[in-house]
Design a protein around this motif. Structure first.
Motif, PDB file in Angstrom:
ATOM      1  N   ALA A 145      12.525   4.818  14.384  1.00 29.02           N
ATOM      2  CA  ALA A 145      13.991   4.792  14.315  1.00 29.02           C
ATOM      3  C   ALA A 145      14.494   5.557  13.096  1.00 29.02           C
ATOM      4  CB  ALA A 145      14.491   3.346  14.283  1.00 29.02           C
ATOM      5  N   ALA A 146      13.787   5.427  11.970  1.00 28.56           N
ATOM      6  CA  ALA A 146      14.177   6.164  10.768  1.00 28.56           C
ATOM      7  C   ALA A 146      13.990   7.658  10.973  1.00 28.56           C
ATOM      8  CB  ALA A 146      13.358   5.680   9.571  1.00 28.56           C
ATOM      9  N   ALA A 147      12.878   8.044  11.585  1.00 26.05           N
ATOM     10  CA  ALA A 147      12.620   9.466  11.843  1.00 26.05           C
ATOM     11  C   ALA A 147      13.677  10.052  12.766  1.00 26.05           C
ATOM     12  CB  ALA A 147      11.230   9.641  12.453  1.00 26.05           C
ATOM     13  N   ASN A 148      14.174   9.251  13.688  1.00 27.74           N
ATOM     14  CA  ASN A 148      15.192   9.734  14.631  1.00 27.74           C
ATOM     15  C   ASN A 148      16.579   9.854  14.002  1.00 27.74           C
ATOM     16  OD1 ASN A 148      13.420  10.074  16.740  1.00 27.74           O
ATOM     17  ND2 ASN A 148      13.799   8.048  17.628  1.00 27.74           N
ATOM     18  N   ARG A 149      16.720   9.441  12.755  1.00 26.76           N
ATOM     19  CA  ARG A 149      17.974   9.647  12.007  1.00 26.76           C
ATOM     20  C   ARG A 149      17.720  10.540  10.788  1.00 26.76           C
ATOM     21  NH1 ARG A 149      22.430   6.081  12.869  1.00 26.76           N
ATOM     22  NH2 ARG A 149      22.232   5.163  14.947  1.00 26.76           N
ATOM     23  N   ASP A 150      16.658  11.314  10.821  1.00 27.04           N
ATOM     24  CA  ASP A 150      16.276  12.168   9.704  1.00 27.04           C
ATOM     25  C   ASP A 150      17.261  13.337   9.574  1.00 27.04           C
ATOM     26  OD1 ASP A 150      15.129  13.766   7.801  1.00 27.04           O
ATOM     27  OD2 ASP A 150      13.191  13.977   8.808  1.00 27.04           O
ATOM     28  N   PRO A 151      18.014  13.419   8.474  1.00 19.75           N
ATOM     29  CA  PRO A 151      18.992  14.504   8.323  1.00 19.75           C
ATOM     30  C   PRO A 151      18.355  15.887   8.221  1.00 19.75           C
ATOM     31  CG  PRO A 151      18.789  13.247   6.283  1.00 19.75           C
ATOM     32  CD  PRO A 151      18.024  12.496   7.323  1.00 19.75           C
TER      33      PRO A 151
END
Length: 230
Positions: A145-151
Motif C-alpha cells: 500500500a505504501a509503494a502504491n502511494r510512492d510519489p
C-alpha cells in the motif's frame, strides 16, 4: 520442514493468524468426518489417499482459498466503491464513459490497496538497506500500500484518477510471487462495480467519514461495515 517453521513464526507474530489456523484445522476435522461435494472435502480426500497433497500443502491450499480467493476481492469491491463515492467527479466520469472501467479498476487497486503488505519474507543473508541492518532469518514486511502511494512512482499519488496512464502498481505483488488470481479479481471487480453503479444511480454513503472504521490488522485493508443508501 521450512514451510512449517515459517508458519510457526507467523503464529508467534500474529495471534489472529493462530486463531485462523485453528479454524482451518477444525474445518478439516469436520470435513474429514462428514465429507461433502465441496472443494475442501475433495482436497482432504486427495490428502488422505496419498494422491497429491501432504498435510502442509492441504493447510496452505485451504488457507489460500479463503484469504486470497475471497477476502482480497471483497476488499477491492468495497474499497473501490468507497473511493468512488468519496470522489464524485471520478464517479461521474466512470459512469459517463464505460471504456474507462479497466483503467478505473487499476486505479482503485492502487488507491486503496486490498492487501497492505506482501506475504512474509525472511532474509537469506545479512545485509544493510538504507542504513538499517537486516540479519539472516529476520522477518521482513514489504508495504504494498505504501509503494502504491510512492510519489517517485506516481504523479499526485494521493489523488484518485481513473484515467491514470502511468500506473505500475504492485497491488498483486510482482515477479514470481505475482498473484495467480489477478485476472479473476479484475474481472470480478469490473463486473460487480459496473453493475452496482449502473443499477443504483443514487448510491451514496450513509455515514460520516469519521464513522467508517477499517478492520484492524496490517495484512488486509477493508471496512468493518459500509452503510450505503440507494
Amino acid at each position: 520442514m521450512r514451510s512449517a517453521n515459517n508458519r510457526d513464526k507467523l503464529k508467534e507474530v500474529f495471534p489472529s493468524i493462530q486463531a485462523f489456523g485453528r479454524y482451518i484445522e477444525e474445518l478439516v476435522t469436520e470435513r474429514r468426518k462428514r465429507p461433502g461435494s465441496d472443494l475442501i472435502s475433495m482436497l482432504i480426500q486427495a490428502h488422505d489417499s496419498g494422491d497429491k497433497l501432504n498435510a502442509e500443502e492441504l493447510f496452505s491450499t485451504i488457507w489460500s482459498l479463503i484469504v486470497a480467493g475471497h477476502e482480497t476481492t471483497v476488499n477491492l469491491i468495497g474499497n473501490g466503491l468507497l473511493a468512488l463515492l468519496e470522489n464524485p467527479d471520478q464517479l461521474r466520469l466512470w459512469r459517463s464513459d464505460p471504456a474507462l472501467t479497466p483503467s478505473g479498476i487499476e486505479e482503485l487497486l492502487r488507491y486503496y490497496s486490498p492487501v497492505e503488505i506482501a506475504t512474509s519474507r525472511w532474509a537469506r543473508v545479512d545485509f544493510t538497506w538504507h542504513g538499517k541492518h537486516v540479519s539472516k532469518g529476520d522477518l521482513i514486511f514489504v508495504g504494498l500500500a505504501a509503494a502504491n502511494r510512492d510519489p517517485e512512482q506516481f504523479e499526485n499519488p494521493d489523488r484518485l484518477d481513473i484515467t491514470r496512464k502511468k500506473n505500475k502498481h504492485i497491488a498483486f505483488g510482482n515477479g514470481i510471487h505475482f498473484c495467480l488470481g489477478a485476472p479473476l479479481a479484475r474481472l470480478e471487480g469490473k463486473t460487480a462495480l459496473s453493475t452496482l453503479l449502473r443499477r443504483s444511480p443514487n448510491l451514496r454513503i450513509d455515514a460520516a467519514s469519521e464513522e467508517l472504521k477499517w478492520r484492524p490488522g496490517i495484512l488486509m485493508r477493508g471496512l468493518e461495515r459500509f452503510p450505503v443508501l440507494f
